[in-house]
Enzyme design. Structure first.
Site, PDB file in Angstrom:
ATOM      1  CB  VAL A 132      35.843 -13.159 -25.676  1.00 33.67           C
ATOM      2  CG1 VAL A 132      36.041 -14.641 -25.373  1.00 33.67           C
ATOM      3  CG2 VAL A 132      35.632 -12.946 -27.162  1.00 33.67           C
ATOM      4  N   GLY A 134      33.456 -12.108 -20.429  1.00 28.65           N
ATOM      5  CA  GLY A 134      33.214 -11.092 -19.398  1.00 28.65           C
ATOM      6  C   GLY A 134      34.463 -10.420 -18.868  1.00 28.65           C
ATOM      7  CE  LYS A 205      30.561 -14.365 -24.988  1.00 29.15           C
ATOM      8  NZ  LYS A 205      29.860 -14.860 -23.801  1.00 29.15           N
ATOM      9  N   GLY A 302      27.736 -10.418 -16.545  1.00 29.34           N
ATOM     10  CA  GLY A 302      27.323  -9.604 -15.398  1.00 29.34           C
ATOM     11  C   GLY A 302      27.942  -8.220 -15.467  1.00 29.34           C
TER      12      GLY A 302
HETATM   13  N1  HSE Z   1      25.084 -13.688 -22.229  1.00 29.77           N
HETATM   14  C1  HSE Z   1      26.500 -13.814 -22.139  1.00 29.77           C
HETATM   15  C2  HSE Z   1      26.850 -15.022 -21.299  1.00 29.77           C
HETATM   16  C3  HSE Z   1      27.066 -12.559 -21.549  1.00 29.77           C
HETATM   17  O1  HSE Z   1      25.933 -15.614 -20.712  1.00 29.77           O
HETATM   18  O2  HSE Z   1      27.993 -15.426 -21.258  1.00 29.77           O
HETATM   19  C4  HSE Z   1      28.466 -12.304 -21.886  1.00 29.77           C
HETATM   20  O3  HSE Z   1      28.712 -12.340 -23.260  1.00 29.77           O
END
Ligand code: HSE
Length: 430
Positions: A132, A134, A205, A302
């Site tokens: 959740v 990053g 999330k 990222g």
């Molecule tokens: N694809 C997801 C985002 C990456 O854009 O938030 C992290 O979960």
């Protein structure tokens, strides 16, 4: 220093980032934690593929079972994504007594109850900070730092890709496909960006945050999840003229003894701090009864940010090896009742229609809403702009989502209404 053998499943943006950054900051991590993490095996679909992060060819394999056949691997890091092989690996790792570190939000949102029941049974923790937001340490904060609070609400901008796209549409006037292509190129979107776009990445999330806040796993089939694919430049413009911006917002709250969870494009006041969360940044606003309002802000996707969370979990896992525990990464309890079905959740809304430019149209639409007992708090008829002819925007103060859907079905059937009505949430966030 103590060496900890780890096995890595997945070498995409996050997996390669973990490998690269464990190497780059080996000394720093060792000095701070007392552990040296030794990647002993990397499982990928195609071991021969050329990769931008280089690791010894001998480490690669295409069998996840290899991770469990090496008794020196004490922690399995699952970053392969998906819910099929990742589930098999997670279950097998727990049963073998290995600690699991995962970034797999879909797997936890769909099967978290089962996975943590298994973790408790085998006394093996599962850590999931990378699942959740990053690099934001929101899991540890909700689970540990706020353990003494009743959580009243959690609001989050939880998908970096969607936020990046909305920001680029808003600030640079890009159209949707161009902005999405940029997000994919920058490594923010998932390998298949469908879940980023349809809202389910944020939905998963939100379910995880709700589980930590309220102690149980909400059934994904019962919540409303909508993505940003219907947000247009016109809506961004109309919202702004009303004093709002549009964000893909996860809303999680306790309301009259029931837990409410949902993700939808949402108008939030321009003056609210979440309105200035732009680009790939995520933010999570938590309201607890003791702590009051707290805001967590950082990059939501990222290589660097997400590997930061995995490495933090690795240290937590290392501390936990051979240590007696009372909980295993998530503790279920029944102190908050159950979750409220999406159709019964009361909210405020932005309803945008395209209508015939004729007298009596507004009266007919207001009539449908009035019959359903839905009050209109304001009506705006903005100038037509590209993509939306004769727009009509209605702000609805309070109605259940179910009542809104039923009314919209009747409004769509009116011959003075063209195209599909658009319904976004409105959150005052006060
Ligand atoms: N694809 C997801 C985002 C990456 O854009 O938030 C992290 O979960």
């Amino acid at each position: 220093m103590k060496n900890i053998g780890i096995g890595l499943a997945g070498f995409g943006t996050v997996g390669a980032g973990v490998y690269e950054n464990l190497e780059r900051h080996r000394d720093l991590i060792a000095e701070r934690s007392g552990y040296v993490f030794d990647v002993r095996r990397i499982v990928v679909r195609n071991p021969q593929k050329t990769r931008d992060v280089v690791a010894p060819a001998a480490l690669f394999s295409n069998r996840w079972q290899d991770l469990l056949e090496d008794s020196e691997i004490k922690v399995v890091v699952e970053l392969m994504g998906g819910t099929s092989e990742a589930y098999d690996l997670t279950v097998a790792a727990i049963k073998s007594g290995r600690i699991v570190v995962t970034g797999n939000k879909a797997l936890l949102a769909e099967r978290g109850a089962e996975i943590f029941a298994m973790a408790c049974e085998h006394k093996v923790p599962v850590f999931f900070e990378a699942a959740v937001a990053g690099g934001i340490p929101i899991i540890q904060s909700l689970r540990d730092a706020f353990v003494g609070n009743r959580i009243e609400s959690v609001h989050g901008i939880l998908n970096g890709t969607s936020n990046y796209i909305l920001t680029r549409m808003q600030e640079a006037g890009l159209d949707y496909p161009e902005a999405l292509a940029e997000a994919v190129k920058l490594g923010y979107a998932e390998a298949d960006p469908t879940l980023d776009i349809n809202g389910w990445d944020a939905g998963h999330k939100a379910i995880i945050l709700a589980a930590l806040a309220y102690g149980f796993w909400v059934d994904p089939a019962t919540i409303r999840v909508e993505g940003i694919d219907r947000v247009s430049a016109a809506d961004i413009h109309f919202a702004k003229s009303l004093g709002y911006c549009i964000k893909l917002l996860g809303s999680i709250r306790e309301n009259s003894g029931m837990v409410e969870v949902g993700v939808a494009p949402t108008l939030i006041p321009l003056g609210n701090v979440l309105a200035s969360v732009n680009g790939v940044f995520n933010a999570v606003a938590v309201r607890g009864d003791l702590v009051g309002d707290s805001l967590f802000y950082g990059r939501g996707a990222g290589r660097g940010p997400t590997s930061t969370s995995v490495i933090g979990d690795l240290v937590e896992a290392a501390h936990g090896l051979n240590a007696a525990r009372q909980t295993y990464g998530f503790a279920s309890h029944s102190l908050y009742g159950s979750s409220r079905p999406a159709s019964e959740i009361v909210g405020s809304y932005y309803l945008r229609l395209s209508v015939d430019d004729k007298p009596g149209v507004l009266a007919r639409i207001a009539g449908v809403l009035g019959e359903a007992g839905i009050g209109i708090s304001s009506v705006v008829q903005p100038e037509s702009i590209a993509g939306v002819e004769t727009p009509l925007v209605l702000m609805i103060h309070e109605a259940t989502y179910g009542a809104m859907c039923a009314a919209i079905a009747k409004i769509s059937a009116l011959n003075c209404v063209k195209g599909e009505p658009l319904l976004f949430n409105v959150e005052a966030l006060s």
